[in-house]
Design an enzyme around this catalytic site. Structure first.
Site, mmCIF file in Angstrom:
data_model
loop_
_atom_site.group_PDB
_atom_site.id
_atom_site.type_symbol
_atom_site.label_atom_id
_atom_site.label_comp_id
_atom_site.label_asym_id
_atom_site.label_seq_id
_atom_site.Cartn_x
_atom_site.Cartn_y
_atom_site.Cartn_z
ATOM 1 N N HIS A 36 -6.464 -39.413 12.075
ATOM 2 C CA HIS A 36 -5.639 -39.903 10.956
ATOM 3 C C HIS A 36 -4.169 -39.964 11.340
ATOM 4 C CE1 HIS A 36 -3.860 -36.136 9.173
ATOM 5 N NE2 HIS A 36 -4.965 -35.546 9.594
ATOM 6 N N ASP A 40 -0.918 -32.353 13.440
ATOM 7 C CA ASP A 40 -1.751 -32.860 12.334
ATOM 8 C C ASP A 40 -1.199 -34.174 11.794
ATOM 9 O OD1 ASP A 40 -3.569 -33.075 10.301
ATOM 10 O OD2 ASP A 40 -2.748 -31.459 9.101
ATOM 11 N N GLU A 96 -5.346 -39.485 4.935
ATOM 12 C CA GLU A 96 -6.314 -38.378 5.027
ATOM 13 C C GLU A 96 -5.850 -37.210 4.182
ATOM 14 O OE1 GLU A 96 -7.998 -34.563 6.675
ATOM 15 O OE2 GLU A 96 -5.922 -35.194 6.539
ATOM 16 N N GLU A 97 -4.539 -36.959 4.242
ATOM 17 C CA GLU A 97 -3.984 -35.782 3.559
ATOM 18 C C GLU A 97 -4.028 -35.918 2.037
ATOM 19 O OE1 GLU A 97 -3.496 -33.255 5.251
ATOM 20 O OE2 GLU A 97 -2.722 -33.733 7.234
ATOM 21 N N ASP A 146 -9.001 -34.402 14.878
ATOM 22 C CA ASP A 146 -7.914 -34.013 13.971
ATOM 23 C C ASP A 146 -7.378 -32.669 14.440
ATOM 24 O OD1 ASP A 146 -6.173 -33.593 11.926
ATOM 25 O OD2 ASP A 146 -7.630 -33.820 10.308
ATOM 26 N N HIS A 185 1.578 -29.242 8.134
ATOM 27 C CA HIS A 185 2.054 -29.582 6.783
ATOM 28 C C HIS A 185 3.458 -29.027 6.513
ATOM 29 C CE1 HIS A 185 -2.535 -29.599 5.711
ATOM 30 N NE2 HIS A 185 -2.183 -30.660 6.418
HETATM 31 ZN ZN LIG Z 1 -5.313 -33.523 9.614
#
Ligand SMILES: [Zn+2]
Ligand SMILES: *[C@@H]1O[C@H](CO)[C@@H](O)[C@H](O)[C@H]1NC(C)=O
Length: 382
Positions: free
Chosen positions: A190, A209, A243-244, A271, A348
């Site tokens: 992603h 990520d 995706e998130e 991922d 994140h």
């Molecule tokens: Zn991810």
């Protein structure tokens, strides 16, 4: 991509109503732009729990607690029939058989392309699917993919449009055997990133990520294209948007393929491939919510093509885009940087940066992805 805490589980049980109390100031600020703030979405966060209508603020709170979910608002009926029409069932081999073909492509993998691409990807303030940077980053990514593919015969690169600005990207090698035209092998990652405190405006370099998975499969793709890969059945590389936000991009692609009756032989998600956990250099192979035969085959691919061992792990419900394919009954599997509990804790946040990562580690995943694409592109019955 967080371990679910007792607090998170408690939240899951209280989030049964859409009027779950006042929204805090932080939420009011940070929800600005996440969505309208009061638009209800249908959210599924477990196999054994019914989907629930939730407010954006509740979804964001759930996300911050580390609960992964699928936003199935647009696909409420798409999953009624998870059996693929017809008696077609993909054959998943038990052993790797094409090492002679695979090795030259693996020998051509380098870390250089990955480093250049990841520096660029992390230079956008974030790659949030609804931010202007998310829209800019996908345009840069598709131009990089097109630069690789432009001279190649039988390779196409397309935007897969969504109702938001960040499109998903599909690069496709046509197959040489026309009998297998409707079948395909998919390697995915992603492209979006998110800052969980300020989704729309916060800085989210998303190096690991999932910038790492994005450049891992980009490098596998580059080696295949530049060395003239001509698969028997079609092979696609997918870079998903959103995706998130509950696997929105991959769900859209999987639902469309299902509608078209496409026969997906196998899908591999990458991922987070860049961080080396406390267990040392390992390839995490996710064992839950995946196809067991394909996952066994994936282990033989690691043994055959990677220089590091695998470790079995679990990552929970809807933890990445392979889940969108599984939900439609297609075989899917997932490689991750380490055992799940050892994985990068800086994701994140503003701290998900390149300096925490290893490009040599990513290269091991590119080897496995290359092996996966080539091995499964062949028709086999034993
Ligand atoms: Zn991810
Ligand atoms: C990779 O393959 C390309 C195309 O065949 C070639 O030009 C390049 O030198 C190779 N690089 C490495 C590191 O093997």
């Amino acid at each position: 991509m967080k371990v679910i805490t007792a607090l998170a589980l408690a939240f899951a049980f209280t989030a049964t109503t859409v009027n779950a109390g006042p929204i805090g100031l932080v939420d009011q600020i940070s929800n600005f732009g996440f969505n309208k703030g009061d638009e209800l979405r249908l959210i599924q966060y477990g196999d054994d729990q019914p989907a629930r209508w939730m407010k954006e603020s509740e979804i964001l709170e759930m996300f911050r607690l580390g609960i992964k979910y699928m936003d199935i608002t647009d696909y409420q009926n798409a999953y009624d029939d998870v059996v693929i029409e017809s008696t077609w069932k993909p054959f998943i081999p038990a052993k790797a058989r094409y090492a002679d073909e695979v090795q030259p492509y693996i020998g051509n993998l380098t870390t250089t392309t990955m480093e250049i691409a990841l520096k660029k990807l992390t230079s956008f303030k974030n790659r949030y699917y609804k931010s202007k940077w998310g829209a800019e980053s996908c345009r840069w990514l598709i131009s990089a993919i097109r630069d690789i593919a432009e001279e190649a015969d039988g390779v196409s690169v397309k935007e897969f449009e969504h109702s938001w600005d960040q499109f998903s990207i599909i690069a496709r090698f046509e197959g040489s055997n026309s009998d297998l035209d409707n079948e395909l092998v998919i390697v995915g990652a992603h492209q979006d990133s998110v800052n969980l405190w300020l989704p729309s405006f916060g800085t989210a370099p998303g190096a690991d990520d999932d910038g790492s998975g994005t450049v891992t499969i980009l490098e596998a793709f580059r080696s295949l294209v530049e060395n003239g890969f001509k698969p028997e059945r079609p092979v696609e590389f997918h870079w998903y948007s959103a995706e998130e936000a509950g696997l929105l991009g991959s769900q859209a692609v999987a639902a469309e393929y299902k509608k078209q009756g496409k026969q997906v032989v196998a899908m591999l998600q990458n991922d987070m491939t860049g961080f080396i956990g406390s267990g040392g250099e390992q390839i995490g192979i996710v064992a839950d919510h995946v196809n067991p035969e394909l996952t066994e085959f994936l282990k033989t691919l690691v043994d055959t093509y990677a220089a590091i061992p695998y470790v079995n792990t679990k990552c929970g419900y809807a933890c990445s885009d392979h889940a969108s394919w599984a939900k439609h009954g297609y075989p899917s599997a997932f490689t991750i940087e380490s055992a799940f509990e050892d994985s990068n804790k800086a994701i994140h946040t503003t701290g998900d940066v390149i300096s925490r990562l290893s490009f040599d580690h990513m290269k091991e995943f590119a080897k496995v992805a290359t092996g996966f694409a080539i091995e499964l592109s062949h028709e086999r019955s034993e």
